[in-house]
Each structure stands twice: as C-alpha cells, then as structure tokens.
Design a protein around this motif. Structure first.
Motif, PDB file in Angstrom:
ATOM      1  N   GLU A 381       4.883 -29.001  18.013  1.00  0.00           N
ATOM      2  CA  GLU A 381       6.131 -29.739  18.083  1.00  0.00           C
ATOM      3  C   GLU A 381       6.631 -29.718  19.518  1.00  0.00           C
ATOM      4  N   HIS A 382       7.495 -30.668  19.836  1.00  0.00           N
ATOM      5  CA  HIS A 382       8.103 -30.690  21.154  1.00  0.00           C
ATOM      6  C   HIS A 382       9.059 -29.514  21.305  1.00  0.00           C
ATOM      7  N   MET A 383       9.109 -28.926  22.488  1.00  0.00           N
ATOM      8  CA  MET A 383      10.108 -27.908  22.774  1.00  0.00           C
ATOM      9  C   MET A 383      11.416 -28.583  23.121  1.00  0.00           C
ATOM     10  N   GLU A 384      12.534 -28.001  22.673  1.00  0.00           N
ATOM     11  CA  GLU A 384      13.847 -28.585  22.919  1.00  0.00           C
ATOM     12  C   GLU A 384      14.258 -28.490  24.384  1.00  0.00           C
ATOM     13  N   SER A 385      13.742 -27.490  25.089  1.00  0.00           N
ATOM     14  CA  SER A 385      14.104 -27.304  26.488  1.00  0.00           C
ATOM     15  C   SER A 385      12.837 -27.242  27.330  1.00  0.00           C
ATOM     16  N   ASP A 386      13.003 -27.294  28.633  1.00  0.00           N
ATOM     17  CA  ASP A 386      11.857 -27.250  29.535  1.00  0.00           C
ATOM     18  C   ASP A 386      11.133 -25.912  29.400  1.00  0.00           C
ATOM     19  N   CYS A 387       9.801 -25.983  29.550  1.00  0.00           N
ATOM     20  CA  CYS A 387       9.008 -24.762  29.544  1.00  0.00           C
ATOM     21  C   CYS A 387       9.333 -23.949  30.790  1.00  0.00           C
TER      22      CYS A 387
END
Length: 388
Positions: A381-387
């Motif tokens: 899934e996409h992360m909500e914030s930057d890695c």
C-alpha cells in the motif's frame, strides 16, 4: 427538506423502517437514542435518521439511515448529507459507526459515499432468513466528514444540474450488468444515479435471467456469457474492454498490460457479439499511468474512463452508434487470472516484480511467495507520509 423531530403520528412509520434493526430494538426504550424524520417535497415522511448508543462523554454513537425503498438514491444522499450536518455540526460528535451486511450494496454505497471507512468484518454475524452472513462495521470521524462535505455538496449540485437537462434530452431505458462482487459496483451506482437524474430508466442486475428489454445494455465487469437471445432484448449490448482490439482480447487486459510494463492503455467501448471482444468499436479513450499506481489507483482510473464512455454513448445516441468501426488486425488473447498468478519469485528483486505488486488485490488476490517449504503473503500500500 430539512430533518425534523418525530411526532406521535410518525411512530408507525419509524417502526416500519427500523423494526428489523437489532440496534433499534435494543435502544428504543432508553434515553441514549436520537431520531429525526426526513420528508420529501410534499412534507411526507420518507426517511429516518436513528442514532443509538449516544455517548455524550465520548462523543460517539451508532448510526442507522433508512429511507423508503421506493425513494430515489439521490434522496438518500441528500438525507445522509443533512444527517451528517446534524451529527457533526449540531451534536458535535467525534465519531459515528454503523453496521451493514455484506450483501447490502445500496447501504454500502450510501455510507461510503459520505466518507465512512470499513473498520472490520464480523463473520457470519447475522441471519438473513436463509443463511448467516458477514456484517461490515464502518466508521466516520468528524475530521473525515469535513474532508468530504464540500465534495458531496458539489456532487448533489451536479445531479440537480443533470435533472434540469432531462427535458432537453431523449430518455432511454438502460440495463447494466455486473458481477455481484465486482470492485466496479460502487462506481456503477454513480453512473446509474446520473442516468436516472437525466430521466433515463435504469435497471441494474447481476444475472441475465428475467432482465427487462431496454434500449441499451452495458456489461461492465460481467464475467458471464450474454447469449444472443438476451442481446436481442436491446438495441445495443455494449462492453468496455481495456486493450487495443483486436489485440488483447479476453480476461483482465489492463492488469496483464501493467504487468508487461505498459503505462499507456486504451479503453474501448464495443458491441457485444457471439465471438468474445470482436464486435464493432464505437469509441476509445487512453489512460496514462505514471508507473507508481497500485490496484486501487488503477481501478479508479479505469472506472472513470468507463463512466465517460458509457455516458458519451447514451448522451450522443444515435450519432455515437454511427461512429462504429470494425476491428482490423491480428488478434491475441489474455488468459483468465487466478490467485496463483500473484506469486512472487523470492530470487528476483522487488524492482523486477514491482509491476506485479501494483496489480495484486491485498484482500482477494494477495501477493505471496514460497520459501523453505512455507508460503508467505505480502501486502502493499502507499505510505501516507514520505519515506524517511
């Protein structure tokens, strides 16, 4: 048509709409409940907003929205909008929750349309008269509601604009066929609602048996053969297929092309005929992907383009049908995808298999791999914030 408090004469109506609800039966004798009546333009009661287990300290409650089955879906959305304005604007609740059976597609559409998020599933939790069915628990925070409120108001305004146009357009009868468990059903409800606002008669079904005759039949994510006898009920039976026909006939063409590394994919509207995906092509749109989209992003783009093509064909008919062209070129076929097609190779890198990860369905067709005699599932899934 604002919500109002019930009067004594409303009680039979409230009981009729809510009597089957366990929450209503268990809460109606206490003081932790709240009922409002929704009326139509003639001031006739058509809906009920019921808040149970109202906790003033924790600022949460259980919500039930019920409206007469004969009411238009647009009226349900308007009632839901007004209900949320009361729940979060006047009562200042932090959260509301609801429970629906997995088969209740109209309630699922309504609650998700106003921002509710699925929080869990109660397995075989309710008996529907013939079998035990799963129940979904949904929830909505006030902050989430304020994020969708403007969008929902704009959507209702758009329906009102369409309704003003219906006298300027010819009305048609339309049948839509889709698989009962298809991911596209949520978007089909939007399409049906818009057609209804424009004055068309719409019938949505998941089987070909006993469907009425109509001007058009749209087969959208419908995995069954539509026989010539069924197609004879309609002027046109139409299919949406995501490939440059005649190449890429068959199953899940968008998925197969993403796996192949293709990011510019055509979506084709064509006539259904006996030979699969071989009918007259009426229109085609192209979707441009960036290469980082996951399955929900891909489906959103696919649904939007499908919606555009179906609306165009009806809006522009009969000119739209006159633009048909026969398919030319060498045909190819994609096979049906199975759960086994989501298997990863542990000896390859993530980068090498990222396109496969893009198309897996974490719930129904999850990615998995085998290693040292074991089998392991992977979700993406996409992360909500930057890695970081």
């Amino acid at each position: 048509m604002p919500l109002r408090y019930p009067t004594e004469t409303d009680l039979p109506f409230v009981s009729r709409l809510l009597e089957g609800e366990t929450t209503y039966r268990s809460s109606r004798v206490d003081n932790e409940s709240f009922i409002l009546i929704y009326c139509n333009q003639e001031n006739v009661p058509v809906g009920v907003v019921f808040l149970a287990e109202l906790d003033a300290f924790r600022k949460n409650a259980a919500l039930i929205l019920r409206i007469d089955p004969g009411s238009e879906l647009s009226a349900r959305i308007r009632m839901a909008l007004e209900a949320m304005e009361v729940v979060f604007g006047k009562l200042c609740l932090h959260k509301v929750s609801c429970e629906i059976t997995v088969d209740d597609k109209w309630s699922a559409y309504l609650y998700k349309k106003i921002g509710f998020v699925e929080e869990g599933r109660l397995r075989e939790h309710q008996f529907d008269g013939s079998r035990y069915v799963d129940v979904l628990r949904l929830g909505l925070f006030a902050t989430e509601w304020y994020g969708v409120e403007r969008q929902l108001k704009d959507y209702i305004f758009g329906l009102e604009v369409l309704a003003e146009q219906k006298d300027q357009k010819k009305s048609y009868s339309i049948v839509v066929l889709s698989d009962s468990s298809s991911w596209i059903n949520f978007d089909i409800q939007d399409l049906c609602l818009e057609w209804t606002a424009l004055g068309h008669q719409v019938h949505w079904a998941h089987k070909t048996e006993n469907i009425p005759s109509a001007d058009f039949c749209f087969c959208l994510s419908f995995g069954r053969i539509v026989s010539s006898a069924v197609r004879s009920k309609f002027r046109h039976t139409l299919v949406v297929h995501e490939s440059e026909l005649p190449r890429g006939k068959g199953w899940s063409p968008l998925t197969w092309q993403i796996i192949e590394g293709v990011n510019r994919i055509p979506v084709t509207l064509l006539e259904a005929v006996d030979q699969v995906d071989s009918g007259t092509v009426y229109a085609q749109c192209w979707i441009e992907f960036q290469g980082d989209e996951l399955v929900d992003d891909l489906r959103k783009a696919q649904a939007k383009t499908t919606h555009t093509l179906c609306r165009w064909f009806v809006d522009e008919y009969p000119n739209s049908a006159m633009q048909g062209r026969e398919q030319r070129g060498e045909e190819s076929f994609y096979p049906r995808r199975r759960a086994a097609d989501s298997e990863l190779d542990p000896n390859k890198t993530i980068s090498e298999q990222f396109n496969l990860l893009r198309v897996v369905d974490n719930l129904n067709y999850p990615a998995f791999f085998r290693h040292s005699g074991g089998c392991y599932r992977i979700s993406i899934e996409h992360m909500e914030s930057d890695c970081k």
